[in-house]
Design an enzyme around this catalytic site. Structure first.
Site, PDB file in Angstrom:
ATOM      1  N   ARG A 152       0.813  -1.219   0.000  1.00  0.00           N
ATOM      2  CA  ARG A 152       0.000   0.000   0.000  1.00  0.00           C
ATOM      3  C   ARG A 152       0.847   1.271   0.000  1.00  0.00           C
ATOM      4  O   ARG A 152       0.348   2.353  -0.268  1.00  0.00           O
ATOM      5  CB  ARG A 152      -0.944  -0.008   1.222  1.00  0.00           C
ATOM      6  N   ASP A 158       6.109  -0.338  12.016  1.00  0.00           N
ATOM      7  CA  ASP A 158       5.501   0.727  11.211  1.00  0.00           C
ATOM      8  C   ASP A 158       4.614   1.652  12.038  1.00  0.00           C
ATOM      9  O   ASP A 158       3.741   2.314  11.508  1.00  0.00           O
ATOM     10  CB  ASP A 158       4.703   0.125  10.042  1.00  0.00           C
ATOM     11  N   TYR A 197      24.386  31.772   1.011  1.00  0.00           N
ATOM     12  CA  TYR A 197      24.631  30.344   1.127  1.00  0.00           C
ATOM     13  C   TYR A 197      25.992  30.145   1.773  1.00  0.00           C
ATOM     14  O   TYR A 197      27.004  30.600   1.239  1.00  0.00           O
ATOM     15  CB  TYR A 197      24.594  29.654  -0.249  1.00  0.00           C
ATOM     16  N   ASN A 216      30.129  39.624   9.887  1.00  0.00           N
ATOM     17  CA  ASN A 216      28.908  40.056   9.220  1.00  0.00           C
ATOM     18  C   ASN A 216      28.966  39.592   7.763  1.00  0.00           C
ATOM     19  O   ASN A 216      29.905  39.926   7.038  1.00  0.00           O
ATOM     20  CB  ASN A 216      28.789  41.577   9.281  1.00  0.00           C
TER      21      ASN A 216
HETATM   22  C1  UD1 Z   1      -1.868  -5.676  12.320  1.00  0.00           C
HETATM   23  C2  UD1 Z   1      -2.713  -6.522  13.264  1.00  0.00           C
HETATM   24  C3  UD1 Z   1      -3.975  -5.745  13.640  1.00  0.00           C
HETATM   25  C4  UD1 Z   1      -3.573  -4.425  14.271  1.00  0.00           C
HETATM   26  C5  UD1 Z   1      -2.623  -3.646  13.366  1.00  0.00           C
HETATM   27  C6  UD1 Z   1      -2.053  -2.458  14.118  1.00  0.00           C
HETATM   28  C7  UD1 Z   1      -2.394  -8.878  12.686  1.00  0.00           C
HETATM   29  C8  UD1 Z   1      -2.956 -10.045  12.003  1.00  0.00           C
HETATM   30  N1  UD1 Z   1      -3.101  -7.757  12.611  1.00  0.00           N
HETATM   31  O1  UD1 Z   1      -2.626  -5.445  11.128  1.00  0.00           O
HETATM   32  O2  UD1 Z   1      -4.747  -6.494  14.569  1.00  0.00           O
HETATM   33  O3  UD1 Z   1      -4.709  -3.662  14.549  1.00  0.00           O
HETATM   34  O4  UD1 Z   1      -1.504  -4.459  12.970  1.00  0.00           O
HETATM   35  O5  UD1 Z   1      -1.321  -1.620  13.297  1.00  0.00           O
HETATM   36  O6  UD1 Z   1      -1.354  -8.999  13.306  1.00  0.00           O
HETATM   37  N2  UD1 Z   1       4.870  -8.082   9.027  1.00  0.00           N
HETATM   38  C9  UD1 Z   1       5.924  -8.944   8.922  1.00  0.00           C
HETATM   39  N3  UD1 Z   1       5.752 -10.120   8.239  1.00  0.00           N
HETATM   40  C10 UD1 Z   1       4.569 -10.477   7.693  1.00  0.00           C
HETATM   41  C11 UD1 Z   1       3.486  -9.586   7.817  1.00  0.00           C
HETATM   42  C12 UD1 Z   1       3.652  -8.384   8.490  1.00  0.00           C
HETATM   43  O7  UD1 Z   1       7.018  -8.675   9.409  1.00  0.00           O
HETATM   44  O8  UD1 Z   1       4.507 -11.565   7.122  1.00  0.00           O
HETATM   45  C13 UD1 Z   1       5.063  -6.806   9.722  1.00  0.00           C
HETATM   46  C14 UD1 Z   1       4.834  -5.600   8.828  1.00  0.00           C
HETATM   47  O9  UD1 Z   1       6.045  -5.195   8.215  1.00  0.00           O
HETATM   48  C15 UD1 Z   1       4.327  -4.556   9.808  1.00  0.00           C
HETATM   49  C16 UD1 Z   1       3.662  -5.380  10.894  1.00  0.00           C
HETATM   50  O10 UD1 Z   1       4.134  -6.701  10.762  1.00  0.00           O
HETATM   51  O11 UD1 Z   1       5.381  -3.797  10.376  1.00  0.00           O
HETATM   52  C17 UD1 Z   1       2.131  -5.354  10.786  1.00  0.00           C
HETATM   53  O12 UD1 Z   1       1.768  -5.862   9.537  1.00  0.00           O
HETATM   54  P1  UD1 Z   1       0.619  -5.207   8.690  1.00  0.00           P
HETATM   55  O13 UD1 Z   1       0.447  -5.974   7.442  1.00  0.00           O
HETATM   56  O14 UD1 Z   1       0.809  -3.745   8.589  1.00  0.00           O
HETATM   57  O15 UD1 Z   1      -0.630  -5.551   9.645  1.00  0.00           O
HETATM   58  P2  UD1 Z   1      -1.998  -4.774   9.778  1.00  0.00           P
HETATM   59  O16 UD1 Z   1      -2.882  -5.153   8.659  1.00  0.00           O
HETATM   60  O17 UD1 Z   1      -1.742  -3.319   9.990  1.00  0.00           O
HETATM   61 CA    CA Z   2       0.137  -1.920   9.838  1.00  0.00          CA
END
Ligand code: UD1
Ligand code: CA
Length: 410
Positions: free
Chosen positions: A16, A105, A335, A346
């Site tokens: 995204r 994130d 600059y 100055n």
């Molecule tokens: C996740 C949570 C959700 C919560 C939200 C908060 C789950 C299933 N859902 O959703 O309940 O409300 O965060 O922000 O956990 N990542 C990995 N490996 C993967 C998938 C993700 O390292 O295989 C990392 C991503 O880089 C990210 C974090 O995990 O930093 C969260 O993943 P993301 O896909 O953003 O989850 P959300 O849909 O936001």
């Molecule tokens: Ca997230």
């Protein structure tokens, strides 16, 4: 052996964001998102941090290669947050204690919240503790399910919610604290039977509850902190909140910011008491500003700049990698790059250092109490002694010993 460890999930593809750069390296007010999460862990007393990397892992590892408390764990395929934590099982094998699990994130995280979470976990002798938040608009987040007594039952993701569950405003910001053994046991039971066909870490809660473990959820995350960055709009919203925090801290430390929304200051900048920042000023990178300075309007300070006390930088003045000693004035259209400008110099309107010859970046030194007339071009490498006098409109390429009277000519 330490009794607390953190896992930061940072392997996601971040489709995204529409980016080539790993999401956690995108910057918020001058630092990568991941840096804020690492610092919050450190400030909460976490001595060892596992960062799960996948998409763009070389870039993340290179960036944090020097961090002694960080171990990188590779997640080859991104199969969900539960799977990300499963990748750490080998690193947890002989660890006993509390495991924080966080997202890379969500840079608005605060160490105080982590301390509250860890303290509650210990005080309750819980197997799993979760910090939650209540949002006006919970869209996109996992919803917290509680029974009639308020006990947590589990978390359900947006895509798996019923219409009723969608109305729940208490959400999961992804701040978990697990007993290490309970975590390992729960990971064994997670399966990818959900709308996205992923291994969800959120299922670990339901599984732990089903096994009779004590799972506690506290509403401890301020709503503002909860926002995760999934796209560039959220990146800009999070950056705006972070900018407000940076400016609030500076104002509390005695800095006047005349027009906060029209000022941008890097989180790494340090600014002294009674300095006034006029509107439309932009301060980027490691910048140190002393006391009683006046900056802007429309000033641009760049990385590795030091302004000592009582410096005045006026309109359309750019300074990069330079030291401006006490009392320097550069009020209009200048600059100054790769320079050391001595006390009370100055710098006249429109005067610049020509610090780049097309191949190398070159240095300029100007001795104290010098006068640089308007519209001067100082061609680096250049050294002007104390009390030099540069006539307006001069082009200077020869070093000068300095002292008034030895005026440079064109
Ligand atoms: C996740 C949570 C959700 C919560 C939200 C908060 C789950 C299933 N859902 O959703 O309940 O409300 O965060 O922000 O956990 N990542 C990995 N490996 C993967 C998938 C993700 O390292 O295989 C990392 C991503 O880089 C990210 C974090 O995990 O930093 C969260 O993943 P993301 O896909 O953003 O989850 P959300 O849909 O936001
Ligand atoms: Ca997230």
């Amino acid at each position: 052996m330490e009794d607390r460890i953190a896992i930061i999930m940072a392997a996601g593809v971040s489709s995204r964001m529409n980016t080539q750069l790993p999401k956690v390296l995108h910057e918020v007010c001058g630092r990568p998102m991941l840096a804020y999460v690492l610092d919050a862990c450190r400030a909460a007393g976490v001595g060892r941090i596992l960062v799960v990397v996948g998409y763009g892992r070389e870039q993340v590892i290179e960036r944090y290669a020097d961090a002694k408390d960080v171990t990188f764990v590779e997640q080859k395929e991104q199969r969900g947050t539960g799977h990300a934590v499963m990748c750490c099982v080998g690193n947890l094998a002989d660890f006993r204690g509390s495991v924080l699990v966080l997202c890379g994130d969500a840079p608005l995280i605060r160490s105080e919240t982590l301390v509250t979470l860890l303290d509650k976990h210990r005080a309750e002798r819980a197997a799993v503790t979760l910090a939650t938040t209540v949002l006006e608009n919970p869209f996109g987040y996992g919803r917290i399910l509680r029974d009639n007594y308020g006990n947590i039952q589990g978390i359900v993701e947006e895509n798996d919610c019923t219409a009723d569950q969608k109305r729940i405003r208490e959400v999961n910001p992804s701040y978990y604290c697990f007993d290490s053994r309970v975590l390992l046991e729960a990971l064994d039971g997670i399966t990818p039977d959900n709308a996205k066909n992923e291994y969800y870490l959120t299922d670990a809660l339901r599984l732990s509850i089903a096994r009779g473990h004590k799972v506690v959820a506290i509403t401890a995350v301020p709503p503002e902190d909860c926002m995760g960055v999934n796209n560039r709009r959220q990146l800009s919203q999070v950056s705006k909140i972070m900018q407000e925090r940076i400016q609030a801290r500076l104002m509390d430390n005695g800095v006047t910011i005349v027009d906060p929304p029209n000022t941008w200051i890097d989180v790494r900048a340090e600014i002294g008491q009674d300095t006034v920042i006029e509107p439309f000023s932009y301060i980027h990178g490691h910048v140190r500003v002393g006391r009683n300075c006046r900056i802007g309007p429309f000033a641009y300070l760049r990385d590795n700049t030091v302004l000592e006390d009582d410096v005045v930088l006026g309109v359309f003045t750019e300074v990069k990698e330079s030291v401006l000693e006490e009392g320097v004035r550069a009020r209009h259209h200048s600059y100054l790059g790769d320079a050391r400008i001595g006390r009370n110099v100055n710098v006249g309107a429109g005067s610049i250092t020509a610090n780049y010859d097309g191949r190398d970046i070159l240095r300029t030194e100007i001795g104290p109490d010098s006068f640089i007339g308007s519209g001067a071009v100082l061609i680096a490498p250049l050294s002007l002694g104390p009390r030099s006098h540069v006539r307006p409109g001069s082009v200077i390429s020869q070093d000068q010993a300095g002292e008034l009277g030895e005026e440079n000519s064109k």
